[in-house]
Design an enzyme around this catalytic site. Structure first.
Site, PDB file in Angstrom:
ATOM      1  N   GLU A   1      -1.247  -9.141   2.681  1.00 11.27           N
ATOM      2  CA  GLU A   1      -1.380  -9.966   3.911  1.00 11.27           C
ATOM      3  C   GLU A   1      -2.306 -10.281   4.623  1.00 11.27           C
ATOM      4  OE1 GLU A   1      -0.351  -6.820   3.617  1.00 11.27           O
ATOM      5  OE2 GLU A   1      -0.943  -5.432   5.021  1.00 11.27           O
TER       6      GLU A   1
ATOM      7  N   HIS B   1      -3.412  -4.816   0.271  1.00 12.34           N
ATOM      8  CA  HIS B   1      -2.721  -5.530   1.327  1.00 12.34           C
ATOM      9  C   HIS B   1      -2.505  -7.068   1.234  1.00 12.34           C
ATOM     10  CE1 HIS B   1      -2.026  -1.804   4.208  1.00 12.34           C
ATOM     11  NE2 HIS B   1      -3.201  -1.387   3.460  1.00 12.34           N
TER      12      HIS B   1
ATOM     13  N   CYS C   1       0.732  -1.220   0.042  1.00 14.29           N
ATOM     14  CA  CYS C   1       0.004  -0.008  -0.028  1.00 14.29           C
ATOM     15  C   CYS C   1       0.938   1.333   0.034  1.00 14.29           C
ATOM     16  CB  CYS C   1      -1.015  -0.023   1.090  1.00 14.29           C
ATOM     17  SG  CYS C   1      -2.343   1.189   0.951  1.00 14.29           S
TER      18      CYS C   1
HETATM   19  N1  GLN Z   1      -1.843   6.465   3.466  1.00 14.59           N
HETATM   20  C1  GLN Z   1      -1.857   5.719   2.207  1.00 14.59           C
HETATM   21  C2  GLN Z   1      -3.493   6.087   1.709  1.00 14.59           C
HETATM   22  O1  GLN Z   1      -4.091   6.578   2.421  1.00 14.59           O
HETATM   23  C3  GLN Z   1      -1.563   4.348   2.189  1.00 14.59           C
HETATM   24  C4  GLN Z   1      -2.702   3.494   3.350  1.00 14.59           C
HETATM   25  C5  GLN Z   1      -2.141   2.427   3.556  1.00 14.59           C
HETATM   26  O2  GLN Z   1      -0.767   2.096   3.498  1.00 14.59           O
HETATM   27  N2  GLN Z   1      -2.980   1.435   3.807  1.00 14.59           N
HETATM   28  O3  GLN Z   1      -3.622   5.832   0.576  1.00 14.59           O
END
Ligand code: GLN
Length: 539
Positions: free
Chosen positions: A517, A515, A386
């Protein structure tokens, strides 16, 4: 079979791993041929876990249907190997708000609306709804907090009522036995007191799981049995273990599954723990170990909270390592150290692979970008989760595409090159301060491009992975990034949002807007983690 209900309560102290005990009960019942699902009741007023700080409350788990929930739901999914809906995480905030909303609509027809029965009825409804929707043989309900807390009393009351009303209900109390080294003895008095507290609420535990440093001996079992009004065979040991996945086997050794079934007068349909044992064996007998670094802004969190804040990332690494017969040695690398001067970056060459996990805000970000540059330039396997993808794009834009002042608008609203920008509909949400449950959340389709590393990994045209973000790769910059060699190998089905990025000439350099994971399971690791670990084993 009509669902049976098992409530799991905690005693003496918090942090006993009630979630792992709950999940392990589900796994043991699976060994016996029965399906289970699990719920977590959190007594806090927050509507969900989305607005909770991970350093305070642990990781925010994202469900397939877009819920931001307690991390225990992740343990349930991993141990039970089943997808669990957001509806399985109930908070006081949800219960109160539904009841107040109904009252405002006049639905109580002038009645006085009271904690009992109106709140307790709503709690029971939520549990029955899960039983109805999942049709599981067993619904396991973990009640957060410790018996004796002020906040969880209504949930315990609802559980008591369910039994009184004739439902098939069992109570399992997980309580702590301290080991006094001066006496060389496990003390059972706190367990006795917390059971007494439970009894005073009208709940007689059917089983007591004793969390302790050591196995419980028979002398103590007899004593607890006598004072807590249970049979000695209903006392189950849950000593410290090296690996959380051992617990179902430890329960099985104590015949816990059959003992539960016996209380419900059910015969086991099966007795097969072989798949789980194979998984444990591969975890325990690795052929070699690999060093994995996780770069984050740990300074703000403190050592204690680290594993809790990134629990799914750690578990996904373990699953992939078990599949590749290697042992992970995980190090937490503080990105702020890299900001102090580049010399510290050289430590990265001692790792077989490095991960930048999800994150928010500006803290430690420049250090993460420096680390990503080092990994890219030195051909060290890199997995970006992400924020880890977004920062890899910023790094590439700055140092390869030479886009001056490339950044994300999350950090710098007026940067010259906003290569990462708000998802279009998110701007308004933030302007209106609507922070709760408003990100792009949950399972979404990822279209995979042919002839890419991502396609080799997933071997499918499309997959569903779970998301939690507000920002995206700015479509205006996709062309220039691709011209310089960054490949976007995954996107939304219409191609508008890029969801996977990779560098084809690198040993392994991949980032996902999702994600991965969250979809990794002990017996089926996530393909992206699996490929990352494979690359680590050969570097
Ligand atoms: N802060 C980033 C966003 O809002 C990444 C979010 C994250 O890593 N879950 O897009």
């Amino acid at each position: 079979m009509h669902s049976k209900f098992i409530f799991i309560t905690g005693g003496v102290i918090s942090g006993l791993g009630k979630g792992i005990s709950t999940a392990s009960i589900g796994r043991v019942l699976k060994f016996k041929g029965f399906s289970s699902t699990a719920m977590k009741i959190d007594p806090y007023i927050n509507f969900d876990a989305g607005t909770l700080r991970p350093s305070e409350h642990g990781e925010v788990w994202v469900t397939e249907d877009g819920g931001e929930t307690d991390q225990d739901l992740g343990n349930y999914e991993r141990f039970l190997d089943t997808t669990i809906s957001r509806r399985h995480n109930v908070t006081s905030g949800q219960i109160f708000s539904v009841v107040v909303e109904r009252e405002r609509k006049g639905e109580y027809l002038g009645k006085t609306v009271q904690p009992i029965p109106h709140l307790t009825d709503e709690i029971k409804n939520r549990i029955y709804e899960v039983a109805k929707n999942t049709k599981s043989d067993f619904v396991l309900i973990e009640i957060g907090g410790v018996v004796g807390d002020y906040e969880n009393i209504l949930f315990l009351e609802a559980a008591r009522q369910m039994k009184l009303e004739g439902e098939n209900v069992l109570f399992v109390h997980v309580a702590y036995l301290p080991f006094l080294s001066s006496l060389g003895e496990l003390k059972s008095k706190p367990v006795q007191h917390s059971t007494k507290e439970l009894l005073s609420l009208g709940i007689q535990p059917d089983f007591i799981i004793c969390r302790s440093d050591h196995m419980i001996d028979n002398v103590r079992k007899e004593k607890i049995a006598m004072f807590c009004n249970v049979s000695a065979e209903s006392i189950i040991s849950n000593p410290n273990i090296e690996n959380i996945y051992d617990l179902p086997l430890l329960f099985e050794k104590q015949d816990f599954g059959n003992k539960i079934l016996k209380k419900f007068s059910i015969e086991p349909k099966d007795s097969d723990s072989s798949l789980w044992e194979t998984f444990i064996n591969s975890l325990k007998n690795p052929e070699k170990s690999i060093k994995i670094g996780i770069v984050g802004k740990y300074f703000d969190i403190g050592d204690y909270k680290l594993p809790d804040s990134y629990v799914s990332v750690i578990e996904a690494i373990k699953h992939a390592c078990a599949e590749n017969a290697v042992k992970p040695e995980i190090s937490w690398l503080d990105s702020k150290e890299y900001e102090k001067g580049p010399s510290k970056l050289d430590e990265l060459k001692y790792f077989n692979g490095v991960i930048v996990p999800g994150g928010f805000g500006s803290s430690g970000v420049e250090g993460k970008i420096l680390a990503i540059r080092y990994l890219r330039e030195n051909n060290i396997p890199y997995l970006g989760l992400c924020y880890g993808l977004q920062l890899a794009v910023i790094e590439f834009a700055r140092n390869v595409c030479k886009l001056e002042d490339a950044n994300t608008t999350e950090i710098s609203n007026d940067c010259k090159n906003p290569v990462i920008d708000f998802l279009p509909w998110q701007k308004k949400i933030i302007q209106e301060n609507k922070y709760g449950a408003t990100m792009r959340l949950g399972g979404q389709i990822v279209k995979i491009k042919n002839n890419t590393k991502a396609f080799n990994i997933y071997r499918k045209d499309s997959v569903v992975e779970r998301f939690r973000h507000r920002y995206e790769i700015n479509p205006d910059y996709v062309d220039i990034l691709e011209k310089h060699g960054f490949i976007f190998s995954g996107s939304t089905p219409d191609g508008s949002i890029k969801q996977i990025g990779e560098l084809p000439t690198h040993k392994f350099f991949m980032g996902a807007q999702f994600h991965p994971e969250f979809t990794s399971r002990p017996l089926k690791s996530n393909p992206m983690f699996n490929e990352f670990v494979k690359a680590c084993t050969t570097s």
